[in-house]
Design an enzyme around this catalytic site. Sequence first.
Site, short mmCIF file in Angstrom:
data_model
loop_
_atom_site.label_atom_id
_atom_site.label_comp_id
_atom_site.label_asym_id
_atom_site.label_seq_id
_atom_site.Cartn_x
_atom_site.Cartn_y
_atom_site.Cartn_z
N ASP A 125 69.14 31.47 23.14
CA ASP A 125 68.36 30.31 22.37
C ASP A 125 67.69 30.64 21.26
OD1 ASP A 125 66.92 28.23 22.33
OD2 ASP A 125 66.04 28.02 24.61
N LYS A 153 72.89 28.43 20.91
CA LYS A 153 72.16 27.30 20.60
C LYS A 153 71.93 27.62 19.08
CE LYS A 153 69.99 26.16 25.00
NZ LYS A 153 68.63 25.92 25.50
P1 IMP Z 1 66.01 33.40 24.14
O1 IMP Z 1 65.07 34.69 24.25
O2 IMP Z 1 65.22 32.26 23.87
O3 IMP Z 1 67.05 33.41 23.54
O4 IMP Z 1 66.33 33.01 25.56
C1 IMP Z 1 67.27 33.41 26.67
C2 IMP Z 1 67.62 33.53 27.91
O5 IMP Z 1 66.99 32.39 28.40
C3 IMP Z 1 68.96 33.39 28.42
O6 IMP Z 1 69.38 34.57 28.87
C4 IMP Z 1 68.63 32.40 29.63
O7 IMP Z 1 68.28 33.25 30.81
C5 IMP Z 1 67.45 31.62 29.32
N1 IMP Z 1 67.95 30.26 28.79
C6 IMP Z 1 67.98 29.79 27.37
N2 IMP Z 1 68.34 28.68 27.61
C7 IMP Z 1 68.90 28.09 28.57
C8 IMP Z 1 69.34 27.18 29.01
O8 IMP Z 1 69.72 26.04 28.32
N3 IMP Z 1 69.28 27.04 30.21
C9 IMP Z 1 69.15 28.02 31.06
N4 IMP Z 1 68.54 29.12 30.74
C10 IMP Z 1 68.42 29.29 29.26
#
Ligand code: IMP
Length: 205
Positions: A125, A153
């Site tokens: 994300d 994303k």
């Molecule tokens: P980041 O640090 O923002 O890249 O978030 C990564 C982590 O957040 C992922 O490994 C997921 O566990 C969780 N995550 C991010 N987006 C989603 C989503 O749309 N649905 C569910 N979990 C998410």
Amino acid sequence: MNVQGRSGEAVPSSATLTDHVAEYDPDIDQILITGEEIQAKISLLGEEITADYRGRDLLLIGVLKGAFVVMADLSRHIRLPLQFDFMAVSSYGASTKTSGVVRILKDLDLEIEGRDVLLVEDIIDSGLTLAYLLKNIRTRRPASLEVCALFRKTEVQQVNLDIRYRGFELPPVFVVGYGLDYNERYRNLPYLATLKPEVYREPLG
Ligand code: IMP
Ligand code: MG
């Protein structure tokens, strides 16, 4: 449908993987990627990884909990000897917004120095979780370190990351299924979907 058991008698088959969970149906807004599409992509990624890692010392590292589903499927499309390890991190809590704060809840069991590490992520994300993990893993001096991420994303990416094996690009919406949860639910759905807005308004439980 019946299948033949080991001793020849008919064994009633259970539901297939493509059957979904009836109780979750009312919560699902839109199926963004079907189970079949996910499986086809994973098979391709597995072939690519098989070709790239032949003759090397491959160690798959999965990021719990979400990646356990993609790890299970992807690893069976990698036709090479390999080992598994897992890390558990927490970045979201029960909310749907990233905090940028990553906590290691479970560290690796194996030594990774000198090994060919492939980090398997369910979804990227903001990229903050992955950036933190890569930095952390690099300090342990693997021979190589690459990333396989099934979902990404693109529009919201805050950190520029080099991802060798990519699955699907997603719009910046919250999704569930295929390992991904909302409030620890929906992980066992075989497809990737969005939830109806009212699901987020209901009391957690
Ligand atoms: P980041 O640090 O923002 O890249 O978030 C990564 C982590 O957040 C992922 O490994 C997921 O566990 C969780 N995550 C991010 N987006 C989603 C989503 O749309 N649905 C569910 N979990 C998410
Ligand atoms: Mg999560």
